[in-house]
Motif scaffolding. Structure first.
Motif, short mmCIF file in Angstrom:
data_model
loop_
_atom_site.label_atom_id
_atom_site.label_comp_id
_atom_site.label_asym_id
_atom_site.label_seq_id
_atom_site.Cartn_x
_atom_site.Cartn_y
_atom_site.Cartn_z
N LEU A 30 -91.09 47.99 -33.46
CA LEU A 30 -90.64 48.97 -34.44
C LEU A 30 -90.62 50.34 -33.79
CD1 LEU A 30 -89.87 49.55 -37.43
CD2 LEU A 30 -92.32 49.98 -37.82
N GLU A 31 -89.51 51.05 -33.92
CA GLU A 31 -89.43 52.41 -33.39
C GLU A 31 -88.91 53.34 -34.47
OE1 GLU A 31 -85.07 52.80 -31.27
OE2 GLU A 31 -86.74 52.23 -30.01
N THR A 32 -89.29 54.59 -34.37
CA THR A 32 -88.79 55.63 -35.26
C THR A 32 -87.95 56.58 -34.42
OG1 THR A 32 -90.76 55.44 -36.63
CG2 THR A 32 -89.45 57.44 -36.88
N PHE A 33 -86.81 56.98 -34.96
CA PHE A 33 -85.92 57.88 -34.22
C PHE A 33 -85.25 58.81 -35.21
CE2 PHE A 33 -83.29 54.41 -35.60
CZ PHE A 33 -82.03 54.94 -35.80
N GLY A 34 -84.56 59.83 -34.65
CA GLY A 34 -83.82 60.77 -35.50
C GLY A 34 -84.72 61.42 -36.53
N GLU A 35 -84.23 61.50 -37.73
CA GLU A 35 -84.96 62.13 -38.83
C GLU A 35 -85.73 61.09 -39.65
OE1 GLU A 35 -82.17 64.50 -41.03
OE2 GLU A 35 -81.49 65.53 -39.23
N GLY A 36 -86.62 60.37 -38.98
CA GLY A 36 -87.45 59.39 -39.66
C GLY A 36 -86.81 58.02 -39.82
N ARG A 37 -85.70 57.79 -39.13
CA ARG A 37 -85.05 56.49 -39.19
C ARG A 37 -85.89 55.47 -38.45
NH1 ARG A 37 -78.72 56.81 -38.24
NH2 ARG A 37 -79.01 54.71 -39.05
N GLN A 52 -82.49 49.87 -49.23
CA GLN A 52 -81.50 49.89 -50.31
C GLN A 52 -81.74 51.09 -51.23
OE1 GLN A 52 -81.61 46.54 -53.01
NE2 GLN A 52 -79.40 46.63 -53.26
N GLY A 53 -80.68 51.85 -51.45
CA GLY A 53 -80.75 53.04 -52.29
C GLY A 53 -81.09 54.30 -51.51
N ARG A 54 -81.54 54.14 -50.25
CA ARG A 54 -81.86 55.29 -49.38
C ARG A 54 -81.18 55.13 -48.03
NH1 ARG A 54 -88.28 55.24 -49.56
NH2 ARG A 54 -87.69 53.55 -48.20
N GLU A 55 -79.98 54.60 -48.03
CA GLU A 55 -79.24 54.36 -46.78
C GLU A 55 -78.84 55.69 -46.15
OE1 GLU A 55 -78.51 51.05 -49.67
OE2 GLU A 55 -78.09 53.18 -49.77
N PHE A 56 -78.65 55.64 -44.85
CA PHE A 56 -78.15 56.80 -44.11
C PHE A 56 -76.62 56.76 -44.10
CE2 PHE A 56 -82.43 56.20 -42.60
CZ PHE A 56 -82.92 57.49 -42.51
N GLU A 57 -76.00 57.91 -44.08
CA GLU A 57 -74.53 58.01 -44.04
C GLU A 57 -74.07 58.18 -42.60
OE1 GLU A 57 -72.51 57.52 -46.50
OE2 GLU A 57 -73.90 57.59 -48.17
N PRO A 58 -72.93 57.67 -42.27
CA PRO A 58 -72.12 56.77 -43.08
C PRO A 58 -72.75 55.38 -43.11
CG PRO A 58 -71.09 57.01 -40.94
CD PRO A 58 -72.30 57.92 -40.95
#
Length: 126
Positions: A30-37, A52-58
């Motif tokens: 498990l890794e975390t990158f970007g803005e908490g992804r 689900q309901g908190r997806e990143f765009e696009p």
């Protein structure tokens, strides 16, 4: 034009259960990158995680848990995969069975992740 797959995106309804499956059962990191992804890394690929309901765009037009059918080539013999699945109490849906992979014949078992995605785990066969 296309050489290989870099990553794909998995949408989950239950982030904790999904992380447990892909890290504890499948052995991914498990890794975390970007803005908490978050993402699961294995080999030279990764699976980005959307909740689900908190997806990143696009994102996909209709991001949906349980809509994937994935096949992974194991780094260990299939018997070791089966032993780990038994140890982790993950039911095998089907297999071992012979299939045709992208570059070789494969021997596979099928399981479901917590979102009911179908996960095929395989070894190549001569």
């Amino acid at each position: 034009m296309i050489d290989h797959l870099d990553h794909l995106v998995l949408t989950t309804a239950n982030e904790d259960a999904c992380v447990r499956f892909y890290v504890d059962v499948m052995g991914m990191t498990l890794e975390t990158f970007g803005e908490g992804r978050r993402a699961f890394r294995f080999g030279q690929q990764k699976i980005n995680l959307h909740v689900q309901g908190r997806e990143f765009e696009p994102k996909a037009q209709v991001p949906m848990p349980g809509a994937l059918d994935l096949c992974f080539i194991a780094s260990v013999p299939l018997e070791a995969v089966i032993a780990r699945l038994v140890e982790k109490r993950v039911p095998i849906v089907e297999g071992p069975v012979l299939r045709t992979g992208a570059v070789a014949r494969i021997r596979s078992v099928y399981v479901r992740d917590p979102d009911q995605n179908l996960v095929e785990i395989s070894e190549t066969v001569p």
